[in-house]
Design a protein around this motif. Structure first.
Motif, mmCIF file in Angstrom:
data_model
loop_
_atom_site.group_PDB
_atom_site.id
_atom_site.type_symbol
_atom_site.label_atom_id
_atom_site.label_comp_id
_atom_site.label_asym_id
_atom_site.label_seq_id
_atom_site.Cartn_x
_atom_site.Cartn_y
_atom_site.Cartn_z
ATOM 1 N N SER A 52 0.812 -1.214 0.000
ATOM 2 C CA SER A 52 0.000 0.000 0.000
ATOM 3 C C SER A 52 0.847 1.266 0.000
ATOM 4 O O SER A 52 1.934 1.296 0.576
ATOM 5 C CB SER A 52 -0.893 0.037 1.240
ATOM 6 O OG SER A 52 -1.746 -1.074 1.279
ATOM 7 N N CYS A 91 1.118 4.673 1.680
ATOM 8 C CA CYS A 91 0.660 5.133 2.983
ATOM 9 C C CYS A 91 1.218 6.509 3.298
ATOM 10 O O CYS A 91 2.351 6.825 2.951
ATOM 11 C CB CYS A 91 1.116 4.171 4.084
ATOM 12 S SG CYS A 91 0.467 2.507 3.918
ATOM 13 N N CYS A 112 2.875 8.629 5.923
ATOM 14 C CA CYS A 112 3.718 8.288 7.067
ATOM 15 C C CYS A 112 4.383 9.550 7.587
ATOM 16 O O CYS A 112 5.305 10.064 6.968
ATOM 17 C CB CYS A 112 4.805 7.304 6.663
ATOM 18 S SG CYS A 112 4.228 5.837 5.829
ATOM 19 N N ARG A 157 -1.364 6.126 7.689
ATOM 20 C CA ARG A 157 -2.694 5.861 7.141
ATOM 21 C C ARG A 157 -2.561 5.303 5.736
ATOM 22 O O ARG A 157 -1.855 5.866 4.906
ATOM 23 C CB ARG A 157 -3.519 7.141 7.092
ATOM 24 C CG ARG A 157 -3.982 7.589 8.471
ATOM 25 C CD ARG A 157 -4.750 8.871 8.399
ATOM 26 N NE ARG A 157 -3.750 9.936 8.546
ATOM 27 C CZ ARG A 157 -3.826 11.126 8.002
ATOM 28 N NH1 ARG A 157 -4.833 11.442 7.248
ATOM 29 N NH2 ARG A 157 -2.885 12.022 8.196
ATOM 30 N N GLU A 158 -3.265 4.216 5.477
ATOM 31 C CA GLU A 158 -3.254 3.631 4.132
ATOM 32 C C GLU A 158 -4.060 4.520 3.196
ATOM 33 O O GLU A 158 -5.175 4.925 3.515
ATOM 34 C CB GLU A 158 -3.854 2.229 4.152
ATOM 35 C CG GLU A 158 -3.840 1.588 2.779
ATOM 36 C CD GLU A 158 -4.443 0.205 2.785
ATOM 37 O OE1 GLU A 158 -5.537 0.057 2.229
ATOM 38 O OE2 GLU A 158 -3.820 -0.708 3.369
ATOM 39 N N CYS A 192 -3.982 3.863 -0.555
ATOM 40 C CA CYS A 192 -4.459 2.987 -1.629
ATOM 41 C C CYS A 192 -3.524 1.802 -1.765
ATOM 42 O O CYS A 192 -2.391 1.842 -1.303
ATOM 43 C CB CYS A 192 -4.576 3.745 -2.955
ATOM 44 S SG CYS A 192 -3.019 4.409 -3.583
ATOM 45 N N LYS A 193 -4.004 0.759 -2.388
ATOM 46 C CA LYS A 193 -3.211 -0.441 -2.639
ATOM 47 C C LYS A 193 -2.407 -0.264 -3.922
ATOM 48 O O LYS A 193 -2.798 0.491 -4.813
ATOM 49 C CB LYS A 193 -4.119 -1.666 -2.813
ATOM 50 C CG LYS A 193 -4.929 -2.009 -1.590
ATOM 51 C CD LYS A 193 -4.076 -2.712 -0.585
ATOM 52 C CE LYS A 193 -4.944 -3.225 0.557
ATOM 53 N NZ LYS A 193 -4.170 -3.556 1.710
#
Length: 121
Positions: free
Chosen positions: A74, A76, A78, A89-90, A92-93
């Motif tokens: 993912s 994220c 950071c 927080r994620e 998107c993949k």
């Protein structure tokens, strides 16, 4: 009206290629990439050249400024908070079996579009 996937892909391509090459002029960025590769390794003339593939490493170069990194599968957000604390927080993949942004899911492409400042009408 929501942007089409083709419009999003073109926006992402322009933004990423310009940022990676350190210019806001898309034609200049393409010329810089074309010259870096060398005319012997590219089979099309400059006027038809569309730039290098938008691979994960190129996307991350651009998104690093926004504190976005890659964790497992993912993209994220950071941000270092305190000594041992991070806000992660994620967003998107990223399917690692598909190395190029245009091969990713529409959801991922739209997420990158928004991260790069794209807006839906």
């Amino acid at each position: 009206m929501t942007k089409s996937l083709k419009q999003i892909q073109e926006f992402n391509r322009r933004k990423i290629i310009c940022a990676v090459n350190g210019t806001e002029d898309y034609q200049e960025a393409l010329k810089l990439e074309y010259d870096k590769k060398g005319n012997n390794t590219i089979s099309v003339p400059l006027r038809e050249y569309e730039g290098e593939d938008l691979t994960l490493d190129r996307v991350l170069l651009v998104l690093e400024f926004y504190h976005i990194g890659f964790i497992e599968d993912s993209l994220c957000y950071c941000k270092h908070q305190d000594f041992y604390e991070y806000d992660i927080r994620e967003l998107c993949k990223w399917d690692l079996t598909k190395p190029i942004l245009e091969e990713q899911s529409e959801e991922t492409q739209r997420a990158i579009y928004e991260l790069l400042g794209g807006e839906n009408d």
